[in-house]
Design an enzyme around this catalytic site. Structure first.
Site, PDB file in Angstrom:
ATOM      1  N   GLY A  55       0.781  -1.244   0.000  1.00  8.58           N
ATOM      2  CA  GLY A  55       0.000   0.000   0.000  1.00  8.58           C
ATOM      3  C   GLY A  55       0.808   1.287   0.000  1.00  8.58           C
ATOM      4  O   GLY A  55       0.316   2.328  -0.449  1.00  8.58           O
ATOM      5  N   GLU A 110       3.720   4.106   5.987  1.00  3.12           N
ATOM      6  CA  GLU A 110       2.529   3.242   5.880  1.00  3.12           C
ATOM      7  C   GLU A 110       1.435   3.970   5.105  1.00  3.12           C
ATOM      8  O   GLU A 110       1.373   5.202   5.079  1.00  3.12           O
ATOM      9  CB  GLU A 110       2.071   2.880   7.315  1.00  3.12           C
ATOM     10  CG  GLU A 110       0.804   2.097   7.442  1.00  3.12           C
ATOM     11  CD  GLU A 110       0.845   0.697   6.821  1.00  3.12           C
ATOM     12  OE1 GLU A 110       1.230   0.570   5.642  1.00  3.12           O
ATOM     13  OE2 GLU A 110       0.429  -0.252   7.500  1.00  3.12           O
ATOM     14  N   ASP A 111       0.554   3.188   4.485  1.00  2.77           N
ATOM     15  CA  ASP A 111      -0.552   3.808   3.744  1.00  2.77           C
ATOM     16  C   ASP A 111      -1.688   4.227   4.681  1.00  2.77           C
ATOM     17  O   ASP A 111      -2.190   5.340   4.592  1.00  2.77           O
ATOM     18  CB  ASP A 111      -1.077   2.869   2.637  1.00  2.77           C
ATOM     19  CG  ASP A 111      -1.474   1.475   3.143  1.00  2.77           C
ATOM     20  OD1 ASP A 111      -1.250   1.164   4.331  1.00  2.77           O
ATOM     21  OD2 ASP A 111      -2.009   0.690   2.339  1.00  2.77           O
ATOM     22  N   ASP A 114      -5.412   1.336  10.625  1.00  2.00           N
ATOM     23  CA  ASP A 114      -6.810   0.978  10.847  1.00  2.00           C
ATOM     24  C   ASP A 114      -6.928   0.467  12.295  1.00  2.00           C
ATOM     25  O   ASP A 114      -7.037   1.259  13.226  1.00  2.00           O
ATOM     26  CB  ASP A 114      -7.155  -0.080   9.786  1.00  2.00           C
ATOM     27  CG  ASP A 114      -8.602  -0.490   9.771  1.00  2.00           C
ATOM     28  OD1 ASP A 114      -9.459   0.345  10.049  1.00  2.00           O
ATOM     29  OD2 ASP A 114      -8.879  -1.668   9.459  1.00  2.00           O
ATOM     30  N   LYS A 142      -7.296   6.069  10.496  1.00  2.00           N
ATOM     31  CA  LYS A 142      -8.723   5.851  10.800  1.00  2.00           C
ATOM     32  C   LYS A 142      -8.836   5.585  12.285  1.00  2.00           C
ATOM     33  O   LYS A 142      -8.999   4.439  12.710  1.00  2.00           O
ATOM     34  CB  LYS A 142      -9.201   4.591  10.059  1.00  2.00           C
ATOM     35  CG  LYS A 142      -9.808   4.806   8.706  1.00  2.00           C
ATOM     36  CD  LYS A 142     -10.647   3.592   8.318  1.00  2.00           C
ATOM     37  CE  LYS A 142     -10.024   2.831   7.206  1.00  2.00           C
ATOM     38  NZ  LYS A 142     -10.817   1.687   6.724  1.00  2.00           N
ATOM     39  N   VAL A 164     -11.352   2.803   1.982  1.00  2.00           N
ATOM     40  CA  VAL A 164     -10.900   3.727   0.941  1.00  2.00           C
ATOM     41  C   VAL A 164      -9.882   3.057   0.018  1.00  2.00           C
ATOM     42  O   VAL A 164      -9.182   2.132   0.426  1.00  2.00           O
ATOM     43  CB  VAL A 164     -10.291   5.013   1.554  1.00  2.00           C
ATOM     44  CG1 VAL A 164     -11.352   5.823   2.290  1.00  2.00           C
ATOM     45  CG2 VAL A 164      -9.121   4.700   2.490  1.00  2.00           C
ATOM     46  N   ASP A 170      -5.648  -0.525  -1.963  1.00  2.00           N
ATOM     47  CA  ASP A 170      -6.457  -1.377  -2.836  1.00  2.00           C
ATOM     48  C   ASP A 170      -7.671  -1.935  -2.130  1.00  2.00           C
ATOM     49  O   ASP A 170      -7.790  -1.881  -0.909  1.00  2.00           O
ATOM     50  CB  ASP A 170      -5.610  -2.578  -3.283  1.00  2.00           C
ATOM     51  CG  ASP A 170      -5.406  -3.585  -2.141  1.00  2.00           C
ATOM     52  OD1 ASP A 170      -5.050  -3.145  -1.031  1.00  2.00           O
ATOM     53  OD2 ASP A 170      -5.645  -4.793  -2.352  1.00  2.00           O
TER      54      ASP A 170
HETATM   55  P1  IMP Z   1      -4.290  -2.469  10.643  1.00  2.00           P
HETATM   56  O1  IMP Z   1      -3.314  -3.522  11.046  1.00  2.00           O
HETATM   57  O2  IMP Z   1      -5.699  -2.870  10.958  1.00  2.00           O
HETATM   58  O3  IMP Z   1      -3.968  -1.096  11.182  1.00  2.00           O
HETATM   59  O4  IMP Z   1      -4.326  -2.457   9.076  1.00  2.00           O
HETATM   60  C1  IMP Z   1      -3.530  -1.751   8.333  1.00  2.00           C
HETATM   61  C2  IMP Z   1      -3.540  -2.298   6.919  1.00  2.00           C
HETATM   62  O5  IMP Z   1      -4.858  -2.679   6.496  1.00  2.00           O
HETATM   63  C3  IMP Z   1      -3.112  -1.207   6.001  1.00  2.00           C
HETATM   64  O6  IMP Z   1      -1.728  -1.260   5.788  1.00  2.00           O
HETATM   65  C4  IMP Z   1      -3.891  -1.514   4.732  1.00  2.00           C
HETATM   66  O7  IMP Z   1      -3.147  -2.379   3.924  1.00  2.00           O
HETATM   67  C5  IMP Z   1      -5.135  -2.210   5.197  1.00  2.00           C
HETATM   68  N1  IMP Z   1      -6.303  -1.287   5.243  1.00  2.00           N
HETATM   69  C6  IMP Z   1      -6.939  -0.818   6.340  1.00  2.00           C
HETATM   70  N2  IMP Z   1      -7.949   0.000   6.020  1.00  2.00           N
HETATM   71  C7  IMP Z   1      -7.947   0.060   4.672  1.00  2.00           C
HETATM   72  C8  IMP Z   1      -8.755   0.779   3.721  1.00  2.00           C
HETATM   73  O8  IMP Z   1      -9.687   1.535   4.031  1.00  2.00           O
HETATM   74  N3  IMP Z   1      -8.433   0.594   2.412  1.00  2.00           N
HETATM   75  C9  IMP Z   1      -7.405  -0.211   1.989  1.00  2.00           C
HETATM   76  N4  IMP Z   1      -6.624  -0.883   2.849  1.00  2.00           N
HETATM   77  C10 IMP Z   1      -6.891  -0.762   4.173  1.00  2.00           C
HETATM   78 MG    MG Z   2      -0.796  -1.820   4.173  1.00  4.40          MG
END
Ligand code: IMP
Ligand code: MG
Length: 188
Positions: A55, A110-111, A114, A142, A164, A170
């Site tokens: 991402g 990082e992109d 979440d 987020k 998103v 993606d």
């Molecule tokens: P986390 O471990 O839940 O913080 O997830 C982070 C990863 O989930 C990011 O690096 C993204 O690859 C993916 N991700 C979380 N939300 C989204 C979104 O809205 N769109 C696309 N990828 C997302």
């Molecule tokens: Mg990611």
């Protein structure tokens, strides 16, 4: 701009592509500001920017070109989403960084943050290699979705609890090439 038009056309044709939440001009302006913040880290010891694939690839490419100080680039892969919009909860980190991290200021790129699980795990693993410092830069945050405590050092945009896509992000490998961030609306 051609791609911005493409996004609008795609939205008309794809019922799953919703509104453009962040246009490319806004992204460009915030990337410049983030690079200016990172420039200040440099104290003669090199910066190592480590992008979390896939991402972060577009964000990384733009961010490193806005820096005024030298940097090295690395990538690791972290997976927490296996299909569609649902997180599995398990994070796997892979990829090699050949540098001796104890000589570098480490900047994790990082992109989106979440639940916070991915970065928490990546930071834990990276700290074991004793970098001079660790700075986490995320394009999007987020915060409403956080399941573990995690705060980035630099966050360019806060987004609402919506899935998103675009600018590297993606949904099932689609839409990474969009120049802006758009809402993704899952099919019912
Ligand atoms: P986390 O471990 O839940 O913080 O997830 C982070 C990863 O989930 C990011 O690096 C993204 O690859 C993916 N991700 C979380 N939300 C989204 C979104 O809205 N769109 C696309 N990828 C997302
Ligand atoms: Mg990611």
């Amino acid at each position: 701009m051609v791609l911005q038009e493409k996004t609008n056309q795609l939205s008309e044709k794809n019922s799953c592509l919703g509104k453009v939440l962040i246009p490319e001009e806004k992204i460009r302006a915030e990337v410049k500001k983030a690079a200016a913040q990172l420039d200040k880290l440099y104290d003669g010891r090199p910066l190592l920017l480590v992008g979390i694939l896939k991402g972060s690839f577009i964000f990384m490419a733009d961010l490193c070109r806005e820096l005024s100080v030298p940097c090295e680039i690395g990538f690791i892969t972290a997976k927490s989403y296996y299909s569609g919009t649902e997180s599995s909860g398990k994070v796997t980190v892979s990829g090699e960084l050949s540098q001796d991290l104890s000589k570098y200021h480490l900047v994790l790129v990082e992109d989106i943050i979440d639940t916070g699980r991915t970065l928490k795990e990546v930071v834990r693993i990276m700290k074991e290699r004793s970098p001079v410092s660790v700075t986490v830069v995320t394009l999007l945050d987020k915060p409403e979705r956080r399941l573990v405590e995690f705060e980035p050092d630099v966050s360019l945009f806060t987004v609402p609890d919506k899935f998103v896509v675009g600018y590297g992000l993606d949904c099932a490998e689609q839409f990474r090439y969009l120049p802006c961030i758009a809402e993704y609306i899952p099919e019912k």
